[in-house]
Write a protein that holds these residues in place. Sequence first.
Motif, PDB file in Angstrom:
ATOM      1  N   LYS A 141       0.835  -1.207   0.000  1.00  0.00           N
ATOM      2  CA  LYS A 141       0.000   0.000   0.000  1.00  0.00           C
ATOM      3  C   LYS A 141       0.871   1.259   0.000  1.00  0.00           C
ATOM      4  CE  LYS A 141      -3.579   2.396   2.549  1.00  0.00           C
ATOM      5  NZ  LYS A 141      -4.040   2.756   3.849  1.00  0.00           N
ATOM      6  N   ARG A 142       1.888   1.282   0.869  1.00  0.00           N
ATOM      7  CA  ARG A 142       2.786   2.453   0.924  1.00  0.00           C
ATOM      8  C   ARG A 142       3.491   2.662  -0.403  1.00  0.00           C
ATOM      9  NH1 ARG A 142       6.755   1.879   5.842  1.00  0.00           N
ATOM     10  NH2 ARG A 142       7.748   3.630   4.813  1.00  0.00           N
ATOM     11  N   SER A 143       3.987   1.578  -0.988  1.00  0.00           N
ATOM     12  CA  SER A 143       4.715   1.693  -2.248  1.00  0.00           C
ATOM     13  C   SER A 143       3.822   2.237  -3.354  1.00  0.00           C
ATOM     14  CB  SER A 143       5.286   0.321  -2.635  1.00  0.00           C
ATOM     15  OG  SER A 143       6.122   0.451  -3.752  1.00  0.00           O
ATOM     16  N   LEU A 144       2.595   1.733  -3.423  1.00  0.00           N
ATOM     17  CA  LEU A 144       1.666   2.213  -4.450  1.00  0.00           C
ATOM     18  C   LEU A 144       1.265   3.665  -4.215  1.00  0.00           C
ATOM     19  CD1 LEU A 144      -0.583  -0.946  -4.882  1.00  0.00           C
ATOM     20  CD2 LEU A 144       1.136  -0.055  -6.492  1.00  0.00           C
ATOM     21  N   GLU A 145       1.136   4.071  -2.955  1.00  0.00           N
ATOM     22  CA  GLU A 145       0.803   5.468  -2.653  1.00  0.00           C
ATOM     23  C   GLU A 145       1.919   6.401  -3.105  1.00  0.00           C
ATOM     24  OE1 GLU A 145       0.073   5.384   1.553  1.00  0.00           O
ATOM     25  OE2 GLU A 145      -1.992   4.673   1.315  1.00  0.00           O
ATOM     26  N   ILE A 146       3.156   5.952  -2.982  1.00  0.00           N
ATOM     27  CA  ILE A 146       4.308   6.792  -3.317  1.00  0.00           C
ATOM     28  C   ILE A 146       4.564   6.825  -4.823  1.00  0.00           C
ATOM     29  CG2 ILE A 146       6.829   7.023  -3.062  1.00  0.00           C
ATOM     30  CD1 ILE A 146       6.404   5.707  -0.230  1.00  0.00           C
ATOM     31  N   ASP A 147       4.490   5.657  -5.463  1.00  0.00           N
ATOM     32  CA  ASP A 147       4.940   5.566  -6.855  1.00  0.00           C
ATOM     33  C   ASP A 147       4.091   4.568  -7.645  1.00  0.00           C
ATOM     34  OD1 ASP A 147       6.609   6.337  -8.932  1.00  0.00           O
ATOM     35  OD2 ASP A 147       8.197   4.912  -8.420  1.00  0.00           O
ATOM     36  N   GLY A 148       2.781   4.670  -7.491  1.00  0.00           N
ATOM     37  CA  GLY A 148       1.866   3.692  -8.058  1.00  0.00           C
ATOM     38  C   GLY A 148       1.695   3.722  -9.559  1.00  0.00           C
ATOM     39  N   ASP A 149       2.312   4.672 -10.251  1.00  0.00           N
ATOM     40  CA  ASP A 149       2.248   4.689 -11.711  1.00  0.00           C
ATOM     41  C   ASP A 149       3.525   4.155 -12.351  1.00  0.00           C
ATOM     42  OD1 ASP A 149      -0.349   5.707 -11.913  1.00  0.00           O
ATOM     43  OD2 ASP A 149       0.381   7.766 -11.643  1.00  0.00           O
ATOM     44  N   ASN A 150       4.497   3.821 -11.544  1.00  0.00           N
ATOM     45  CA  ASN A 150       5.779   3.325 -12.042  1.00  0.00           C
ATOM     46  C   ASN A 150       5.643   1.833 -12.362  1.00  0.00           C
ATOM     47  OD1 ASN A 150       8.403   2.134 -12.105  1.00  0.00           O
ATOM     48  ND2 ASN A 150       9.217   3.907 -11.018  1.00  0.00           N
ATOM     49  N   PRO A 151       5.933   1.426 -13.589  1.00  0.00           N
ATOM     50  CA  PRO A 151       5.810   0.007 -13.945  1.00  0.00           C
ATOM     51  C   PRO A 151       6.658  -0.925 -13.076  1.00  0.00           C
ATOM     52  CG  PRO A 151       6.015   1.340 -15.922  1.00  0.00           C
ATOM     53  CD  PRO A 151       6.264   2.257 -14.744  1.00  0.00           C
TER      54      PRO A 151
END
Length: 179
Positions: A141-151
Amino acid sequence: LELLPGLAESHVSRGLSHFVHRRHAAAIAEFETALRLDPNVFEAYYFYARVCFQRGELERAEELFRQAERINPDDFQAPTLLRQVYQSLGREKEALAAARRSVERALLHLELNPDDTRALNLGLGGLASLGRKDEAMQFAKRSLEIDGDNPDTLYNVACGYALVGEPELALDCLEHASL
């Protein structure tokens, strides 16, 4: 290399360029030159190990990742990938020990760098391997909140979701990564 041909780091940089372009033999030659010049360069061992891992040379990758860990005992990346090597070799006890080291180090790293998605993503895999699903889900969840558009983030989080038994979430991430 023209300016500082005797500097190990120059050869590591060139080796990394070869690695990224999948010119494995050239990358290995540069990493070996770097290690002859300075046998204590973490990046030379780490990226050399990654080349060996990609080539399926698991025993050599293990040896190199272990050397990288010896040089930088605070790094979370080498034990994360070492975990994968051990899993591929069917050495589960060693894989779990590497997962514990990687998670411990990722948590320490995240105390100082809370927005580091690489630490979150690699820590996610370690947590999943250790059966710590709730914590793994928090990392995702934290990772997606920070950089959720990065492949890269989406791919790594998808892998984590798959490891903790959340295939629908994994597929959502992969679909979003391919857009």
